[in-house]
Design a protein around this motif. Structure first.
Motif, short mmCIF file in Angstrom:
data_model
loop_
_atom_site.label_atom_id
_atom_site.label_comp_id
_atom_site.label_asym_id
_atom_site.label_seq_id
_atom_site.Cartn_x
_atom_site.Cartn_y
_atom_site.Cartn_z
N TYR A 83 0.83 -1.20 0.00
CA TYR A 83 0.00 0.00 0.00
C TYR A 83 0.86 1.25 0.00
O TYR A 83 2.00 1.25 0.49
N LEU A 84 0.30 2.30 -0.55
CA LEU A 84 0.89 3.63 -0.42
C LEU A 84 -0.17 4.50 0.25
O LEU A 84 -1.17 4.86 -0.36
N GLN A 85 0.06 4.78 1.52
CA GLN A 85 -0.84 5.64 2.28
C GLN A 85 -0.40 7.08 2.07
O GLN A 85 0.74 7.43 2.40
N MET A 86 -1.30 7.88 1.54
CA MET A 86 -0.97 9.27 1.21
C MET A 86 -1.82 10.19 2.08
O MET A 86 -3.06 10.06 2.09
N THR A 87 -1.18 11.10 2.79
CA THR A 87 -1.88 12.06 3.63
C THR A 87 -1.43 13.48 3.27
O THR A 87 -0.44 13.66 2.55
N SER A 88 -2.15 14.45 3.77
CA SER A 88 -1.84 15.87 3.52
C SER A 88 -1.60 16.10 2.03
O SER A 88 -0.62 16.74 1.64
N LEU A 89 -2.50 15.59 1.22
CA LEU A 89 -2.31 15.67 -0.22
C LEU A 89 -2.37 17.10 -0.72
O LEU A 89 -3.14 17.94 -0.20
N LYS A 90 -1.56 17.36 -1.74
CA LYS A 90 -1.46 18.68 -2.34
C LYS A 90 -1.84 18.58 -3.82
O LYS A 90 -1.72 17.51 -4.43
N PRO A 91 -2.25 19.68 -4.42
CA PRO A 91 -2.57 19.64 -5.85
C PRO A 91 -1.40 19.11 -6.70
O PRO A 91 -1.64 18.44 -7.71
N GLU A 92 -0.18 19.38 -6.28
CA GLU A 92 0.97 18.90 -7.05
C GLU A 92 1.19 17.40 -6.93
O GLU A 92 2.07 16.84 -7.59
N ASP A 93 0.41 16.72 -6.08
CA ASP A 93 0.45 15.26 -6.02
C ASP A 93 -0.41 14.62 -7.11
O ASP A 93 -0.42 13.40 -7.27
N THR A 94 -1.12 15.45 -7.85
CA THR A 94 -1.95 14.94 -8.94
C THR A 94 -1.07 14.25 -9.98
O THR A 94 -0.10 14.83 -10.48
N ALA A 95 -1.40 13.01 -10.28
CA ALA A 95 -0.57 12.22 -11.19
C ALA A 95 -1.21 10.85 -11.40
O ALA A 95 -2.14 10.47 -10.68
N VAL A 96 -0.69 10.15 -12.39
CA VAL A 96 -0.99 8.72 -12.50
C VAL A 96 0.08 7.99 -11.69
O VAL A 96 1.28 8.22 -11.90
N TYR A 97 -0.35 7.16 -10.78
CA TYR A 97 0.56 6.44 -9.90
C TYR A 97 0.71 5.00 -10.40
O TYR A 97 -0.29 4.32 -10.66
N TYR A 98 1.96 4.58 -10.52
CA TYR A 98 2.27 3.26 -11.03
C TYR A 98 3.02 2.44 -9.98
O TYR A 98 3.89 2.95 -9.28
N CYS A 99 2.70 1.16 -9.94
CA CYS A 99 3.41 0.24 -9.09
C CYS A 99 4.40 -0.56 -9.94
O CYS A 99 4.05 -1.05 -11.02
N ASN A 100 5.61 -0.67 -9.45
CA ASN A 100 6.65 -1.44 -10.12
C ASN A 100 7.14 -2.51 -9.15
O ASN A 100 7.48 -2.20 -8.01
N VAL A 101 7.18 -3.75 -9.62
CA VAL A 101 7.57 -4.87 -8.76
C VAL A 101 8.78 -5.57 -9.36
O VAL A 101 8.72 -6.02 -10.51
N ASN A 102 9.84 -5.63 -8.61
CA ASN A 102 11.04 -6.37 -9.01
C ASN A 102 10.97 -7.75 -8.37
O ASN A 102 10.96 -7.85 -7.13
N LEU A 103 10.91 -8.79 -9.20
CA LEU A 103 10.68 -10.11 -8.65
C LEU A 103 11.36 -11.21 -9.46
O LEU A 103 11.79 -10.97 -10.59
N MET A 104 11.42 -12.38 -8.87
CA MET A 104 11.92 -13.56 -9.54
C MET A 104 10.72 -14.47 -9.81
O MET A 104 9.95 -14.76 -8.89
N VAL A 105 10.62 -14.92 -11.07
CA VAL A 105 9.56 -15.87 -11.39
C VAL A 105 10.05 -17.30 -11.10
O VAL A 105 11.22 -17.51 -10.79
N LEU A 106 9.15 -18.25 -11.19
CA LEU A 106 9.48 -19.63 -10.84
C LEU A 106 10.62 -20.18 -11.70
O LEU A 106 11.39 -21.02 -11.24
N ALA A 107 10.74 -19.68 -12.92
CA ALA A 107 11.79 -20.15 -13.82
C ALA A 107 13.16 -19.59 -13.46
O ALA A 107 14.17 -19.99 -14.03
N GLY A 108 13.20 -18.62 -12.55
CA GLY A 108 14.47 -18.08 -12.10
C GLY A 108 14.84 -16.71 -12.64
O GLY A 108 15.81 -16.11 -12.19
N ASP A 109 14.10 -16.21 -13.61
CA ASP A 109 14.40 -14.89 -14.18
C ASP A 109 13.95 -13.79 -13.24
O ASP A 109 12.89 -13.89 -12.62
N ILE A 110 14.75 -12.74 -13.18
CA ILE A 110 14.41 -11.56 -12.37
C ILE A 110 14.11 -10.40 -13.30
O ILE A 110 14.92 -10.07 -14.17
N SER A 111 12.96 -9.77 -13.13
CA SER A 111 12.55 -8.66 -13.98
C SER A 111 11.70 -7.68 -13.20
O SER A 111 11.25 -7.98 -12.09
#
Length: 120
Positions: free
Chosen positions: A79-107
């Protein structure tokens, strides 16, 4: 196949709060780092916060003291808990996950983004 899904974006008034969710699913062996980025209108994507599997957190200076990144192990969601939000926080927020799959590759895997608008 790995899927990353964000949710929780909304229209909120200045000073308000919002909680974004990020969940990864699929043939995942291990998750190493989860990062939240944002892309304000007409600007480049920027890093907001990061959480490692060792529970280390990092924040951009412009959100320190206002945003908190954390994991709920019960439902394997970050989660990303956001408080005291400002107009300049307006944006599209993206989640990026760095992980290893079962085959062993990391991406890095990205979600589709969730829109946050801070306006009165």
């Amino acid at each position: 196949q790995v899927q990353v899904v964000e949710s929780g974006g909304d229209l909120v008034q200045p000073g308000g709060s919002l909680r974004l969710s990020c969940a990864a699913s699929g043939n995942i062996f291990s998750i190493y780092v989860v990062r939240w980025y944002r892309q304000p209108p007409g600007k480049q994507r920027e890093l907001v916060a990061a959480l490692t599997n060792g529970a280390t957190t990092n924040y951009a200076d412009f959100v320190k003291g206002r945003f908190t990144i954390f994991r709920d192990n019960a439902n394997d969601t970050v989660y990303l808990q956001m408080t005291s939000l400002k107009p300049e926080d307006t944006a599209v927020y993206y989640c990026n996950v760095n992980l290893m799959v079962l085959a062993g590759d990391i991406s890095d895997y990205w979600g589709q983004g969730t829109q946050v608008v801070v306006s009165s």
